[in-house]
Scaffold this motif. Structure first.
Motif, PDB file in Angstrom:
ATOM      1  N   PHE A 162       4.041  -9.937   2.662  1.00 48.38           N
ATOM      2  CA  PHE A 162       4.588  -8.611   2.364  1.00 48.38           C
ATOM      3  C   PHE A 162       3.585  -7.817   1.534  1.00 48.38           C
ATOM      4  CE2 PHE A 162       8.363 -11.324   2.826  1.00 48.38           C
ATOM      5  CZ  PHE A 162       9.067 -10.594   3.771  1.00 48.38           C
ATOM      6  N   PRO A 163       3.693  -6.494   1.574  1.00 46.24           N
ATOM      7  CA  PRO A 163       2.835  -5.692   0.703  1.00 46.24           C
ATOM      8  C   PRO A 163       3.196  -5.925  -0.758  1.00 46.24           C
ATOM      9  CG  PRO A 163       4.507  -4.315   1.734  1.00 46.24           C
ATOM     10  CD  PRO A 163       4.614  -5.662   2.369  1.00 46.24           C
ATOM     11  N   VAL A 164       2.237  -5.754  -1.639  1.00 45.99           N
ATOM     12  CA  VAL A 164       2.462  -5.994  -3.054  1.00 45.99           C
ATOM     13  C   VAL A 164       3.534  -5.056  -3.592  1.00 45.99           C
ATOM     14  CG1 VAL A 164       1.418  -5.923  -5.342  1.00 45.99           C
ATOM     15  CG2 VAL A 164       0.144  -6.876  -3.414  1.00 45.99           C
ATOM     16  N   GLN A 165       3.363  -3.777  -3.284  1.00 46.99           N
ATOM     17  CA  GLN A 165       4.339  -2.821  -3.778  1.00 46.99           C
ATOM     18  C   GLN A 165       4.333  -1.582  -2.894  1.00 46.99           C
ATOM     19  OE1 GLN A 165       1.352  -1.433  -7.303  1.00 46.99           O
ATOM     20  NE2 GLN A 165       2.967  -2.793  -7.839  1.00 46.99           N
ATOM     21  N   GLY A 166       5.223  -0.639  -3.241  1.00 50.19           N
ATOM     22  CA  GLY A 166       5.235   0.621  -2.505  1.00 50.19           C
ATOM     23  C   GLY A 166       6.506   0.801  -1.703  1.00 50.19           C
ATOM     24  N   TYR A 167       6.630   2.024  -1.189  1.00 48.82           N
ATOM     25  CA  TYR A 167       7.830   2.403  -0.486  1.00 48.82           C
ATOM     26  C   TYR A 167       7.444   3.283   0.687  1.00 48.82           C
ATOM     27  CZ  TYR A 167      12.208   4.872   0.479  1.00 48.82           C
ATOM     28  OH  TYR A 167      13.310   5.411   1.084  1.00 48.82           O
ATOM     29  N   GLN A 168       8.198   3.163   1.791  1.00 48.12           N
ATOM     30  CA  GLN A 168       7.934   4.039   2.928  1.00 48.12           C
ATOM     31  C   GLN A 168       9.250   4.654   3.348  1.00 48.12           C
ATOM     32  OE1 GLN A 168       5.884   2.118   6.187  1.00 48.12           O
ATOM     33  NE2 GLN A 168       6.744   3.588   7.636  1.00 48.12           N
ATOM     34  N   PRO A 169       9.310   5.997   3.412  1.00 48.88           N
ATOM     35  CA  PRO A 169      10.589   6.621   3.769  1.00 48.88           C
ATOM     36  C   PRO A 169      10.991   6.262   5.191  1.00 48.88           C
ATOM     37  CG  PRO A 169       8.913   8.281   3.294  1.00 48.88           C
ATOM     38  CD  PRO A 169       8.253   6.961   3.145  1.00 48.88           C
ATOM     39  N   ILE A 170      12.294   6.323   5.434  1.00 51.45           N
ATOM     40  CA  ILE A 170      12.841   5.939   6.735  1.00 51.45           C
ATOM     41  C   ILE A 170      12.319   6.851   7.839  1.00 51.45           C
ATOM     42  CG2 ILE A 170      14.934   7.348   6.604  1.00 51.45           C
ATOM     43  CD1 ILE A 170      16.425   4.794   7.668  1.00 51.45           C
ATOM     44  N   SER A 171      11.954   8.073   7.449  1.00 55.49           N
ATOM     45  CA  SER A 171      11.458   9.038   8.449  1.00 55.49           C
ATOM     46  C   SER A 171      10.112   8.604   9.029  1.00 55.49           C
ATOM     47  CB  SER A 171      11.349  10.427   7.819  1.00 55.49           C
ATOM     48  OG  SER A 171      10.664  10.324   6.589  1.00 55.49           O
ATOM     49  N   ASP A 172       9.368   7.729   8.307  1.00 51.30           N
ATOM     50  CA  ASP A 172       8.079   7.258   8.806  1.00 51.30           C
ATOM     51  C   ASP A 172       8.212   5.992   9.640  1.00 51.30           C
ATOM     52  OD1 ASP A 172       7.220   9.327   7.336  1.00 51.30           O
ATOM     53  OD2 ASP A 172       6.109   8.161   5.842  1.00 51.30           O
ATOM     54  N   GLY A 173       9.388   5.679  10.063  1.00 52.22           N
ATOM     55  CA  GLY A 173       9.582   4.485  10.901  1.00 52.22           C
ATOM     56  C   GLY A 173      10.461   3.462  10.208  1.00 52.22           C
ATOM     57  N   ILE A 174      11.484   3.008  10.926  1.00 54.63           N
ATOM     58  CA  ILE A 174      12.466   2.115  10.323  1.00 54.63           C
ATOM     59  C   ILE A 174      11.884   0.737  10.030  1.00 54.63           C
ATOM     60  CG2 ILE A 174      13.420   1.354  12.554  1.00 54.63           C
ATOM     61  CD1 ILE A 174      16.177   1.864  10.604  1.00 54.63           C
ATOM     62  N   GLY A 175      10.926   0.287  10.866  1.00 51.98           N
ATOM     63  CA  GLY A 175      10.312  -1.036  10.683  1.00 51.98           C
ATOM     64  C   GLY A 175       9.629  -1.142   9.338  1.00 51.98           C
ATOM     65  N   GLY A 176       8.765  -0.202   9.064  1.00 51.39           N
ATOM     66  CA  GLY A 176       8.027  -0.208   7.810  1.00 51.39           C
ATOM     67  C   GLY A 176       8.933  -0.006   6.626  1.00 51.39           C
ATOM     68  N   PHE A 177       9.973   0.788   6.831  1.00 54.14           N
ATOM     69  CA  PHE A 177      10.959   1.062   5.779  1.00 54.14           C
ATOM     70  C   PHE A 177      11.613  -0.241   5.318  1.00 54.14           C
ATOM     71  CE2 PHE A 177      15.615   1.860   5.346  1.00 54.14           C
ATOM     72  CZ  PHE A 177      15.611   2.575   4.164  1.00 54.14           C
ATOM     73  N   ILE A 178      12.114  -1.006   6.318  1.00 55.67           N
ATOM     74  CA  ILE A 178      12.784  -2.269   5.983  1.00 55.67           C
ATOM     75  C   ILE A 178      11.789  -3.291   5.439  1.00 55.67           C
ATOM     76  CG2 ILE A 178      13.988  -4.263   6.991  1.00 55.67           C
ATOM     77  CD1 ILE A 178      15.437  -2.285   8.821  1.00 55.67           C
ATOM     78  N   TYR A 179      10.612  -3.351   6.092  1.00 58.11           N
ATOM     79  CA  TYR A 179       9.576  -4.304   5.711  1.00 58.11           C
ATOM     80  C   TYR A 179       9.232  -4.174   4.229  1.00 58.11           C
ATOM     81  CZ  TYR A 179       4.987  -6.610   5.956  1.00 58.11           C
ATOM     82  OH  TYR A 179       3.927  -7.421   5.765  1.00 58.11           O
ATOM     83  N   ARG A 180       9.123  -2.930   3.780  1.00 58.90           N
ATOM     84  CA  ARG A 180       8.748  -2.727   2.384  1.00 58.90           C
ATOM     85  C   ARG A 180       9.925  -2.872   1.414  1.00 58.90           C
ATOM     86  NH1 ARG A 180       3.876  -0.365   1.091  1.00 58.90           N
ATOM     87  NH2 ARG A 180       2.434  -0.322   2.849  1.00 58.90           N
ATOM     88  N   LEU A 181      11.133  -2.834   1.954  1.00 63.02           N
ATOM     89  CA  LEU A 181      12.298  -2.967   1.077  1.00 63.02           C
ATOM     90  C   LEU A 181      12.681  -4.424   0.824  1.00 63.02           C
ATOM     91  CD1 LEU A 181      15.005  -0.310   1.986  1.00 63.02           C
ATOM     92  CD2 LEU A 181      13.945  -0.708  -0.232  1.00 63.02           C
ATOM     93  N   ILE A 182      12.234  -5.320   1.729  1.00 59.56           N
ATOM     94  CA  ILE A 182      12.719  -6.700   1.676  1.00 59.56           C
ATOM     95  C   ILE A 182      12.457  -7.367   0.330  1.00 59.56           C
ATOM     96  CG2 ILE A 182      12.336  -9.024   2.609  1.00 59.56           C
ATOM     97  CD1 ILE A 182      12.226  -7.773   5.371  1.00 59.56           C
ATOM     98  N   MET A 183      11.201  -7.303  -0.119  1.00 64.84           N
ATOM     99  CA  MET A 183      10.877  -8.020  -1.364  1.00 64.84           C
ATOM    100  C   MET A 183      11.604  -7.461  -2.578  1.00 64.84           C
ATOM    101  SD  MET A 183       7.674 -10.124  -2.134  1.00 64.84           S
ATOM    102  CE  MET A 183       6.467  -8.880  -2.435  1.00 64.84           C
ATOM    103  N   PRO A 184      11.549  -6.144  -2.809  1.00 70.28           N
ATOM    104  CA  PRO A 184      12.290  -5.648  -3.969  1.00 70.28           C
ATOM    105  C   PRO A 184      13.784  -5.961  -3.891  1.00 70.28           C
ATOM    106  CG  PRO A 184      11.171  -3.841  -2.811  1.00 70.28           C
ATOM    107  CD  PRO A 184      10.760  -5.105  -2.156  1.00 70.28           C
ATOM    108  N   SER A 185      14.369  -5.852  -2.693  1.00 68.52           N
ATOM    109  CA  SER A 185      15.798  -6.144  -2.574  1.00 68.52           C
ATOM    110  C   SER A 185      16.079  -7.596  -2.886  1.00 68.52           C
ATOM    111  CB  SER A 185      16.290  -5.849  -1.162  1.00 68.52           C
ATOM    112  OG  SER A 185      16.084  -4.519  -0.854  1.00 68.52           O
ATOM    113  N   MET A 186      15.203  -8.475  -2.399  1.00 75.74           N
ATOM    114  CA  MET A 186      15.411  -9.894  -2.658  1.00 75.74           C
ATOM    115  C   MET A 186      15.349 -10.177  -4.152  1.00 75.74           C
ATOM    116  SD  MET A 186      13.622 -11.746   0.595  1.00 75.74           S
ATOM    117  CE  MET A 186      12.998 -13.125  -0.302  1.00 75.74           C
TER     118      MET A 186
END
Lengths: 313, 549
Positions: A162-186
């Motif tokens: 996973f990426p170290v940090q950062g956020y990608q809005p849902i408008s830039d693609g749902i895949g990247g949005f979820i991918y970047r949310l997984i670690m912080p959510s966990m």
């Protein structure tokens, strides 16, 4: 029920008024002058006084409070002391990431914790039960930022999943949005998984001793359905209560997680605003958090009546 | 109703042979049940009778496969259902058999139904598990079985939740669930114990009726010989996990030579009151005048529910006298008791204790009267604090009224002797005593306050018959020795007949009849009293040699 709802909605008003007074006074009683911070190190006391005047801080406290409340009632939350923008537009910009993170976290916590707690209760005393309960003690005890940095070290730095940090809005693609949310959510969900799993286990265990569980078995119902349809459904009220708590605590937790994972949400906004003594922003944010908190409680009370037909207001 | 006699060539629906079920290590005995053999034929009702701990429920649950597997496992013997051995059968097969071939109903219809599911859905679930019916077929069948158990307006009731129904209706729902698929065997575990007598009579009739119509074999577990007399074809008597004797109902009830059976039967209180000298001397120590209690309020919009739990209740009790308050659930008998001890505040009327009206006194003003009225509750398991020794529980009251600890303890030791327990047991905790012993402790606790008035609120209802007889005897003894006025609240007409000087019958908050016990039983005036006496199970059977106090 309708009368009850109306009563509850109106009872929000005094609560919010108390919150408003406390937030307003706390900010002004804490050391640190926003004008001094804006003016910078080289400023003279005249400069500072001028800025204070411009920000409206020279007015008597009671007048400042009155103006603030009056403006809020017209939907105007004021302008930030630093950014030449309205507080409302700043919050609107930052609410997305926080909402995404909070929803994702609670969702994750529920889908992991409720089955875990139920299975632990079903297999009470087994190694599985002891493992789940042991893990939940660990989950309780470790602070979010520690879990966050450990996860970054393992999954981002070492394994590079996973990426170290950062956020990608849902408008830039749902895949990247979820991918970047997984670690912080966990990271954020660990404590809630512990909390909800424990409560689920206790609550289900209690229900499993009830006579209607025996009735369900006497009907020849499969164990999985005995657990979901009869046990879990009756155990739901305390579980939902804890989930409600979790959402409320989450609002606080988000501030830390967002700064660990550098997510541009309300948490980081709050942190910045407090450090800069940005009164209007802090005030608006806390009012917002409070409203959310009160509404969650109301929502949960309504859910009770759906879960248990015996509860009527 | 005519009993179905077992025809010679009828096949056995259930055959239990030499069944032994082991208890977990550390229990008070090795086996829950031992060498139990019972057969039940088609269209036959077999009652299993025994006191608590006799193993009757374990036997039933072993047949159903409902015992917790790691705690109660069969170690010997066999169980055959329609000639199929079901003891070692797979869980899947067992689940299939439950509902289709055998079904069970339980004691507490209140807790045996899922509170958050409509009763219609709970009946339907049975069909969903075992049939391939479509949703509409299932719904149709649900309404059909609800009609079969005589529930009014099934369409509407199917969408009700259990808490919206009465106890009798809930038990009918349980029976509807059990019989939805017309199983050959119905196991009923104390199905009427928690119900009022009139409801009990209806449910017994229903079970008999259905059993006749469908030819169901019924295993009926009960501790109540009245019910046995009412419903059984054959009787199995169990004690400490073993079958003591079995035989036809006539044989066991009237011709048994077995001492244990004889003892059980003779413990059943007779419906005929013994002769008691009327108490006429002295002024009443306890009196109520026009006592009123209303629960609930109409609320802001007048839509609230109001229950008139007691209305215009007039009673009086003299020293040394026992007044029985008899009625079904919701009759207001407990409300009257609670008003008298001021656990609830009456809405109107007077409560006179030795001439002082305490109805309007504040909680502070009432304090000096507290020790005069003491109460013994129904459930000795829950009315003693499990974390305190019985000694602590007994001395707590007197010490609240400034009796010194040494003196209070001395009195507690004395009272333990009075109630027939060892004074050395004061250091023990409630769980170390049996149910009957705990009720004795509750009586000692009440007596420690040196009351004038003792209220017994269903004080013997949770006890086994043999224990019940002993506790009744004790209550009557302390009444004499301490010259107490006793208010005895019960739903059980047999118990009331034995201990009360006078009887007061209540219905829906009102007193419908009052008079000396013997005349109320011999010549009831009010329709409702007649109904109650008629509904008492086994009223026609004389339990010969019945214990009289």
């Amino acid at each position: 029920m309708a009368t009850y709802l109306i009563k509850r909605v109106f009872s929000v008003i005094p609560v919010m008024l108390v919150v408003a007074v406390i937030v307003f006074m706390m900010l002004r009683l804490t050391p640190g002058d926003p004008a001094a911070i804006i003016a910078g190190d080289a400023a003279t006391s005249q400069d500072i006084a001028q800025i204070r005047d411009k920000l409206g801080l020279e007015e008597p406290l009671i007048a400042q409070f009155g103006i603030w409340i009056g403006n809020m009632l017209t939907g105007d939350f004021g302008d930030s002391f630093y950014y030449k923008r309205t507080v409302s537009s700043m919050i609107a910009d930052r609410v997305g990431p926080t909402l995404a993170l909070a929803t994702f976290t609670i969702f994750l916590a529920c889908i992991v914790a409720v089955p875990l707690g139920t299975i632990a209760a079903y297999k009470q005393g087994s190694w599985l039960d002891r493992t789940v309960m042991g893990m939940s003690v660990v989950g309780f005890s470790v602070p979010v930022f520690v879990i966050g940095y450990i996860m970054i070290y393992i999954f981002a730095v070492k394994l590079d999943w996973f990426p170290v940090q950062g956020y990608q809005p849902i408008s830039d693609g749902i895949g990247g949005f979820i991918y970047r949310l997984i670690m912080p959510s966990m990271a954020l969900s660990v404590i809630f998984i512990a909390l909800i799993a424990r409560m689920t286990r206790t609550s289900v265990l209690e229900v499993l001793n009830e006579d209607y569980i025996r009735t369900a078995r006497a009907k020849g119902l499969a164990e999985s359905k005995v657990m979901t349809r009869h046990a879990l459904r009756n155990a739901a009220v305390p579980i939902v209560t804890v989930i409600g708590f979790a959402v409320a605590i989450l609002i606080g937790g988000v501030v830390v997680t967002e700064s660990v994972f550098v997510i541009p949400g309300l948490g980081t906004l709050t942190l910045d605003a407090i450090q800069g003594r940005d009164y209007p922003t802090v005030q608006a944010l806390i009012m917002l958090f409070s409203v959310v908190y009160v509404l969650i409680n109301l929502f949960i009370d309504v859910i009770y009546t759906i879960l248990d037909p015996r509860i009527r207001y | 109703m005519a009993k179905i006699s077992k025809s010679e060539n009828s096949e056995n629906v259930l055959e239990i042979n030499d069944l032994t079920v082991r208890l977990p290590k550390g229990a008070d005995r090795e086996n829950a049940i031992m060498d139990v053999s019972i057969t039940i034929g088609r269209g036959e009702i077999v009652c299993i009778v025994g006191e608590s701990g006799s193993g009757k429920s374990v036997t039933a649950q072993t047949v159903m496969g409902l015992n917790p597997p790691d705690q109660l496992s069969p170690t010997a013997g066999s169980v055959h259902l329609n000639d199929e051995s079901i003891l070692g059968v797979s869980q899947d097969r067992l689940r299939q058999l439950r509902g289709e071939r055998m079904a069970m109903i339980f004691q507490e219809p209140m807790t045996a139904l899922n509170p958050v599911m409509t009763v219609g859905d709970q009946i339907e679930e049975m069909l969903e598990i075992h049939t391939t019916f479509s949703a509409s077929e299932r719904r149709e069948k649900v309404l059909e079985v609800m009609e079969d158990v005589n529930l009014p307006d099934p369409k509407k009731m199917a969408d009700s939740y259990p808490h919206q129904l009465s106890g009798g209706q809930r038990q009918r729902i349980m029976i509807a669930i059990a019989l939805a698929l017309e199983p050959g065997l119905l196991i009923a575990d104390e199905p009427t114990t928690a119900l009022d007598v009139t409801t009990q009579a209806q449910i017994l009739d229903l079970i008999k009726d259905i059993q006749v119509r469908h030819g169901t074999a019924v295993m009926f577990i009960t501790h109540d010989f009245g019910v046995v007399a009412e419903i059984a074809d054959r009787v199995v008597v169990m004690r400490n996990g073993r079958v003591v004797e079995q035989g036809t109902v006539d044989h066991v009830l009237s011709k048994s030579k077995e001492p244990y059976t004889r003892m059980l039967i003779s413990s059943v209180p007779s419906l005929t009151p013994p002769k008691r000298e009327p108490i006429i001397k002295g002024d009443p120590i306890l009196q109520t005048r026009a006592l009123d209690k209303i629960y609930g309020s109409l609320g802001l919009f007048g839509k609230g529910r109001v229950v008139h739990a007691a209305s215009q209740v007039e009673l009086e009790v003299r020293r040394g006298e026992t007044l029985g308050v008899v009625g079904e659930s919701g009759s207001g008998k407990s409300t009257v008791a609670r008003c008298i001890v001021r656990l609830v505040d009456p809405n109107g009327g007077e409560i006179l204790i030795d001439g002082n009206n305490i109805a309007g006194l504040s909680q502070k003003g009432i304090r000096s009267f507290r020790k005069d009225v003491q109460i013994v509750f129904q459930d000795p398991y829950r009315s003693l604090n499990p974390r305190r020794t019985v000694g602590q529980s007994i001395v707590e009251g007197p010490m609240n009224f400034n009796v010194g600890k040494v003196e209070a303890l001395e009195r507690a030791r004395e009272l333990m002797r009075v109630v027939g327990l060892s004074p050395d047991a004061l250091d023990r905790f409630p769980h170390q005593f049996s149910g009957g012993q705990r009720q004795r402790i509750c009586i000692a606790r009440a007596l420690a306050m040196e009351p004038e008035i003792l209220i017994a609120d269903e004080a013997v209802s949770a006890l086994d018959v043999s224990v019940q007889a002993q506790v009744l005897e004790l209550l009557d003894q302390v009444r004499k020795d301490f010259d107490l006025a006793v208010l005895f609240i019960t739903h059980d007409l047999r118990v009331a007949a034995q201990i009360c000087d006078r009887i007061m019958v209540m219905k829906l908050g009102e007193v419908v009849e009052q008079g000396p016990t013997a005349s109320v039983y011999a010549d009831p005036q009010h329709e409702y009293t007649k109904l109650l006496l008629d509904a008492a199970p086994g009223r026609d059977v004389d339990f010969s040699g019945a214990a009289s106090i």
